[in-house]
Design a protein around this motif. Structure first.
Motif, PDB file in Angstrom:
ATOM      1  N   ALA A   1       7.420  -8.422   6.992  1.00 21.53           N
ATOM      2  CA  ALA A   1       7.140  -6.991   7.024  1.00 21.53           C
ATOM      3  C   ALA A   1       8.315  -6.220   7.603  1.00 21.53           C
ATOM      4  N   GLY A   2       8.934  -6.765   8.644  1.00 23.14           N
ATOM      5  CA  GLY A   2      10.119  -6.120   9.204  1.00 23.14           C
ATOM      6  C   GLY A   2      11.253  -6.069   8.206  1.00 23.14           C
TER       7      GLY A   2
ATOM      8  N   GLY B   1       3.981  -6.330   1.187  1.00 21.78           N
ATOM      9  CA  GLY B   1       3.041  -5.376   1.758  1.00 21.78           C
ATOM     10  C   GLY B   1       3.719  -4.239   2.495  1.00 21.78           C
ATOM     11  N   ALA B   2       4.890  -4.525   3.094  1.00 20.76           N
ATOM     12  CA  ALA B   2       5.539  -3.516   3.935  1.00 20.76           C
ATOM     13  C   ALA B   2       6.419  -2.559   3.149  1.00 20.76           C
TER      14      ALA B   2
ATOM     15  N   VAL C   1       4.856 -11.144   9.774  1.00 22.32           N
ATOM     16  CA  VAL C   1       5.388 -10.015  10.542  1.00 22.32           C
ATOM     17  C   VAL C   1       6.888  -9.877  10.309  1.00 22.32           C
TER      18      VAL C   1
ATOM     19  N   GLY D   1       4.295 -10.558   3.526  1.00 20.71           N
ATOM     20  CA  GLY D   1       4.588  -9.485   4.474  1.00 20.71           C
ATOM     21  C   GLY D   1       5.608  -8.513   3.933  1.00 20.71           C
TER      22      GLY D   1
ATOM     23  N   ALA E   1      11.188  -1.812  12.795  1.00 22.80           N
ATOM     24  CA  ALA E   1      11.096  -2.946  11.871  1.00 22.80           C
ATOM     25  C   ALA E   1      11.929  -4.115  12.380  1.00 22.80           C
TER      26      ALA E   1
ATOM     27  N   VAL F   1       4.796   0.796   2.116  1.00 22.95           N
ATOM     28  CA  VAL F   1       4.424   1.524   3.341  1.00 22.95           C
ATOM     29  C   VAL F   1       5.668   2.091   4.017  1.00 22.95           C
ATOM     30  N   ALA F   2       6.707   1.264   4.117  1.00 24.78           N
ATOM     31  CA  ALA F   2       7.925   1.702   4.790  1.00 24.78           C
ATOM     32  C   ALA F   2       8.594   2.845   4.055  1.00 24.78           C
TER      33      ALA F   2
ATOM     34  N   SER G   1      12.006   2.091  -2.146  1.00 24.01           N
ATOM     35  CA  SER G   1      10.957   1.087  -1.963  1.00 24.01           C
ATOM     36  C   SER G   1      10.390   0.644  -3.303  1.00 24.01           C
TER      37      SER G   1
ATOM     38  N   ALA H   1      10.368  -3.448   5.579  1.00 22.16           N
ATOM     39  CA  ALA H   1      10.462  -2.084   6.086  1.00 22.16           C
ATOM     40  C   ALA H   1      11.905  -1.641   6.235  1.00 22.16           C
TER      41      ALA H   1
END
Length: 386
Positions: free
Chosen positions: A96-97, A44-45, A93, A41, A65, A48-49, A325, A100
């Protein structure tokens, strides 16, 4: 406070789930699945973030996030003991937070702190993170005597809630005129911005090499050497504590220290991580290993704080989150790859060869980066920076 809360929550999850393994609420294999899902996660984030934080409000990205990670914590607690799949999805999840938040926090610093005070601010955040890392194991173990694993997981969610709600308001969202550029093109624009700064690419390559080799090798080899050479777990605990103490000292020093050749000094400090695998390689008293870890922790913060500050200063403001990032994606994102490869390499070539190679990489990669133009000051020129 927000970055400290997110860092403590990130650190606490594997520790609390480890307690669940001890209580037989979770298997060791299940622990690996959940932590792997969180890492997936995160990876992957992060890219994008970076795009989203440059396209919209950095404060808004931190908020959503953090709320996503906070909401995932009780779901992990809910799935504990009956559904590994639910725990894995919720951990993804939460990861991911976490992913991000990283680039958004880095970009948010430039919106709330004056340029001449950013290095001190970054040092303060590093100091807070190291302090919580030093105190957190004892505090968590103490809480575990009165709270069960479910309550501790809910506490992790509260930390993420703090990370979401506490940080100050930054600049308003940027207006983008004209047609919307595709997502992948915006990320590529961030890569192009990074390529405009040779010092950034060189430093990122050195940092990635050190983390993927030195950090991974010591993470795998230190427990083995503590057990086999010294016949005690004390060396393991003392070395890890020494690393955090070194980081605290480094954050205190770099809060005020401004060397003339800041980039070269930071790279030399990064090379100090090589003393950790070198000490593990040699038949030295255990106090030498502990001292080497102090030096490694000191060096990593003497690199990190000027590195973050230079990135915030030199990168174009509207592309800063994407550049950050890329930093996190390459350096910390490749760390799991190093961890996966180190153990088979030790089985195949032996611990001496692996530690020797990793120590050499830790020393040589920053030295090679220092040869690249513009690394001396972590700036495209010696004149006024952006």
């Amino acid at each position: 406070m927000g970055t400290t809360a997110s860092g403590l929550a990130t650190w606490a999850l594997p520790f609390v789930l480890g307690l669940a393994v001890l209580e037989r609420e979770l298997s060791a294999a299940g622990l690996g699945v959940v932590l792997a899902a969180r890492t997936a996660g995160f990876l992957g984030a992060v890219p994008v973030a970076g795009v989203v934080a440059d396209r919209h409000s950095r404060r808004g990205v931190v908020l959503w996030a953090g709320l996503a990670a906070a909401g995932a914590a009780p779901v992990i607690a809910w799935g504990l003991g009956w559904s590994l799949a639910v725990m894995a999805v919720a951990a993804a999840v939460m990861g991911a937070g976490q992913g991000a938040c990283r680039p958004a926090f880095q970009a948010l610093v430039t919106e709330v702190v004056d340029v001449e005070r950013r290095q001190t601010a970054n040092a303060a955040m590093a100091l807070a993170t190291r302090t919580t890392t030093l105190a957190a194991p004892g505090v968590t173990a103490l809480l575990a005597t009165v709270l069960d694993t479910t309550a501790l997981l809910v506490g992790i969610g509260l930390l993420w809630l703090c990370a979401a709600l506490v940080p100050p308001r930054g600049a308003p969202a940027r207006r983008v005129d004209g047609p919307r550029v595709p997502f992948w093109r915006e990320f590529v624009d961030g890569v192009h911005e990074a390529r405009r700064h040779p010092w950034f690419l060189a430093g990122l390559g050195a940092l990635t090499a050190v983390i993927a080799t030195g950090y991974s090798a010591t993470s795998v080899a230190l427990p083995l050497i503590s057990r086999d050479r010294y016949d005690t777990e004390v060396v393991l605990a003392a070395a890890l504590t020494a690393y955090t103490v070194g980081g605290l000292i480094g954050a205190l020093v770099v809060a005020r220290w401004r060397p003339r050749s800041q980039g070269w000094t930071a790279l030399a400090a990064l090379a100090c991580y090589g003393f950790a695998p070198l000490a593990l390689l040699l038949p030295v008293p255990w106090v030498v290993i502990v001292a080497a870890y102090v030096v490694a922790g000191l060096g990593i913060e003497l690199f990190n704080v000027p590195w973050f500050t230079a990135t915030q200063r030199e990168a174009a403001p509207d592309k800063l989150a994407r550049v950050s990032s890329l930093d996190f994606l390459m350096s910390y994102g490749l760390a799991p790859v190093g961890l996966v490869l180190i153990a088979p390499a030790i089985d195949l070539f032996g611990v001496t060869a692996v530690l020797g190679t990793c120590a050499a990489v830790c020393f040589l990669a920053p030295a090679a980066a220092a040869l690249v133009p513009t690394t001396r000051h972590f700036a495209r020129s010696t004149g006024e920076s952006r």
